[in-house]
Every structure is written in structure tokens, then in C-alpha cells.
Scaffold this motif. Structure first.
Motif, mmCIF file in Angstrom:
data_model
loop_
_atom_site.group_PDB
_atom_site.id
_atom_site.type_symbol
_atom_site.label_atom_id
_atom_site.label_comp_id
_atom_site.label_asym_id
_atom_site.label_seq_id
_atom_site.Cartn_x
_atom_site.Cartn_y
_atom_site.Cartn_z
ATOM 1 N N UNK A 9 0.870 -1.177 0.000
ATOM 2 C CA UNK A 9 0.000 0.000 0.000
ATOM 3 C C UNK A 9 0.905 1.225 0.000
ATOM 4 N N UNK A 10 1.152 1.786 -1.175
ATOM 5 C CA UNK A 10 2.103 2.887 -1.311
ATOM 6 C C UNK A 10 1.440 4.134 -1.868
ATOM 7 N N UNK A 11 1.818 5.264 -1.325
ATOM 8 C CA UNK A 11 1.450 6.538 -1.945
ATOM 9 C C UNK A 11 2.254 6.659 -3.235
ATOM 10 N N UNK A 12 1.735 7.405 -4.187
ATOM 11 C CA UNK A 12 2.410 7.583 -5.472
ATOM 12 C C UNK A 12 2.559 9.070 -5.745
ATOM 13 N N UNK A 13 3.731 9.440 -6.229
ATOM 14 C CA UNK A 13 3.942 10.830 -6.649
ATOM 15 C C UNK A 13 4.667 10.834 -7.991
ATOM 16 N N UNK A 14 4.470 11.879 -8.799
ATOM 17 C CA UNK A 14 5.126 11.930 -10.104
ATOM 18 C C UNK A 14 6.638 12.089 -9.963
ATOM 19 N N UNK A 15 7.381 11.448 -10.866
ATOM 20 C CA UNK A 15 8.838 11.584 -10.920
ATOM 21 C C UNK A 15 9.252 11.779 -12.369
ATOM 22 N N UNK A 31 7.086 5.397 -0.618
ATOM 23 C CA UNK A 31 6.430 6.114 -1.705
ATOM 24 C C UNK A 31 6.882 5.549 -3.042
ATOM 25 N N UNK A 32 5.921 5.356 -3.950
ATOM 26 C CA UNK A 32 6.228 4.936 -5.317
ATOM 27 C C UNK A 32 6.265 6.168 -6.210
ATOM 28 N N UNK A 33 7.022 6.072 -7.283
ATOM 29 C CA UNK A 33 7.079 7.157 -8.250
ATOM 30 C C UNK A 33 6.404 6.749 -9.547
ATOM 31 N N UNK A 52 9.832 2.039 -7.304
ATOM 32 C CA UNK A 52 9.974 2.207 -5.862
ATOM 33 C C UNK A 52 11.164 1.427 -5.352
ATOM 34 N N UNK A 53 11.623 1.854 -4.173
ATOM 35 C CA UNK A 53 12.754 1.182 -3.528
ATOM 36 C C UNK A 53 12.312 -0.088 -2.816
ATOM 37 N N UNK A 54 13.171 -1.082 -2.838
ATOM 38 C CA UNK A 54 12.923 -2.314 -2.100
ATOM 39 C C UNK A 54 13.307 -2.131 -0.617
ATOM 40 N N UNK A 60 15.975 -1.227 6.139
ATOM 41 C CA UNK A 60 14.531 -1.308 6.383
ATOM 42 C C UNK A 60 13.810 -1.469 5.058
ATOM 43 N N UNK A 61 12.848 -2.380 5.022
ATOM 44 C CA UNK A 61 12.148 -2.671 3.777
ATOM 45 C C UNK A 61 11.219 -1.539 3.361
ATOM 46 N N UNK A 62 11.165 -1.305 2.057
ATOM 47 C CA UNK A 62 10.242 -0.353 1.474
ATOM 48 C C UNK A 62 8.990 -1.070 1.012
ATOM 49 N N UNK A 63 7.995 -0.309 0.584
ATOM 50 C CA UNK A 63 6.737 -0.894 0.122
ATOM 51 C C UNK A 63 6.946 -1.849 -1.050
ATOM 52 N N UNK A 64 7.857 -1.519 -1.966
ATOM 53 C CA UNK A 64 8.031 -2.350 -3.149
ATOM 54 C C UNK A 64 8.748 -3.664 -2.865
ATOM 55 N N UNK A 65 9.235 -3.871 -1.651
ATOM 56 C CA UNK A 65 9.787 -5.182 -1.279
ATOM 57 C C UNK A 65 8.691 -6.241 -1.394
ATOM 58 N N UNK A 66 7.444 -5.834 -1.214
ATOM 59 C CA UNK A 66 6.320 -6.764 -1.310
ATOM 60 C C UNK A 66 6.194 -7.356 -2.714
ATOM 61 N N UNK A 67 6.749 -6.685 -3.716
ATOM 62 C CA UNK A 67 6.670 -7.209 -5.086
ATOM 63 C C UNK A 67 7.380 -8.545 -5.228
ATOM 64 N N UNK A 68 8.327 -8.847 -4.342
ATOM 65 C CA UNK A 68 9.013 -10.144 -4.392
ATOM 66 C C UNK A 68 8.025 -11.291 -4.204
#
Length: 149
Positions: A9-15, A31-33, A52-54, A60-68
């Protein structure tokens, strides 16, 4: 952005892009980009890319670690500010060396997809960190029916 199957469950912002020409990734691993120079989630064509960062520098794990843990068939929901949420169904996941990440992932034409990208092992600090990317591709869920995995 949410993937209930793996509790992402990640917030998203433009990059945009870095000075080196790579996609910028938000510093905050929660946060996801969204790559704003490509298609947006819900667009009728092209690849909407979220990065997003893992993990962070402390490990410390980021939200995108869940993608594994995500598998084909998982439902992805992207909530949007000015429109209804859009749903996708994961159809593939693959790992590619960072220096071989296909530019076609960032296409603005063709069938619509959601492309999620994060870092993947091996982790080699002397080489600058993670040497690969995990790429998860999801297709839109059509109104009135779920897409098949």
C-alpha cells in the motif's frame, strides 16, 4: 497503489529523470514514483510505470519489497485523484540486469499495461548496490469481468 495479496500500500507521486537520464525514484521507500513522461495509470494505451525502492540505506524494507511475493493473478489497484480507481491483474514478473532494462517498458503506445519496477539481487555495494531489477507487468481489468491470469 495497493496489492492486497502482498499487503503493498504505497502513496504515489510523479517523478522524472535524474541527471544521468535514469528514472528518478522517490527517496522515501514508502512512496512509489509514477514516471510522468509516460502513460498514466488508466490510460487507454502505453505502459504506466511505477518505480519504488525495495529498502533504504539502513536495510529497512520499502513498500516495493512486497513485489518479491506477488504472483500472476494478483489484483493491483491504483487510486487516482481526479478519476475512479483503476484495477489491473498481474500477468508476469521477471528479473533483468539493470543495464539491460528494456526501454520498451516505458512505451507510450500499444495496449495499456501497468509496469512496476524495483531493485533485485544481487546486491553488490562495491558495484553501487543492486545489480538487477524486478519487473512486474499487469493488464487492466475490464469492466464487468476480471482479466484471466
Amino acid at each position: 497503489m495497493r496489492i492486497g495479496d502482498v499487503r503493498l500500500d504505497a502513496r504515489v507521486r510523479p517523478v522524472g529523470v535524474t541527471e544521468q537520464g535514469a528514472v528518478a525514484v522517490p527517496d522515501d521507500p514508502a512512496v512509489a514514483g509514477w514516471y510522468r513522461y509516460g502513460s498514466a495509470p488508466g490510460s487507454p494505451h502505453g505502459s504506466a510505470v511505477l518505480v519504488g525502492h525495495v529498502d533504504d540505506e539502513t536495510g529497512s524494507l520499502g513498500e516495493f519489497a512486497a513485489l518479491y511475493g506477488v504472483r500472476p493473478g494478483a489484483r493491483v489497484e491504483v487510486r487516482r485523484t481526479d478519476a475512479a480507481p483503476v484495477a489491473y491483474r498481474v500477468v508476469s514478473r521477471t528479473t533483468v540486469p539493470k543495464d539491460e532494462l528494456p526501454t520498451s517498458l516505458f512505451r507510450r503506445t500499444g495496449d495499456p499495461v501497468l509496469t512496476l519496477i524495483t531493485c533485485a539481487p544481487p546486491f553488490e555495494p562495491e558495484q553501487g548496490g543492486y545489480r538487477a531489477n524486478l519487473v512486474v507487468t499487469a493488464e487492466p481489468v475490464r469492466e464487468g469481468r476480471e482479466a484471466s491470469p
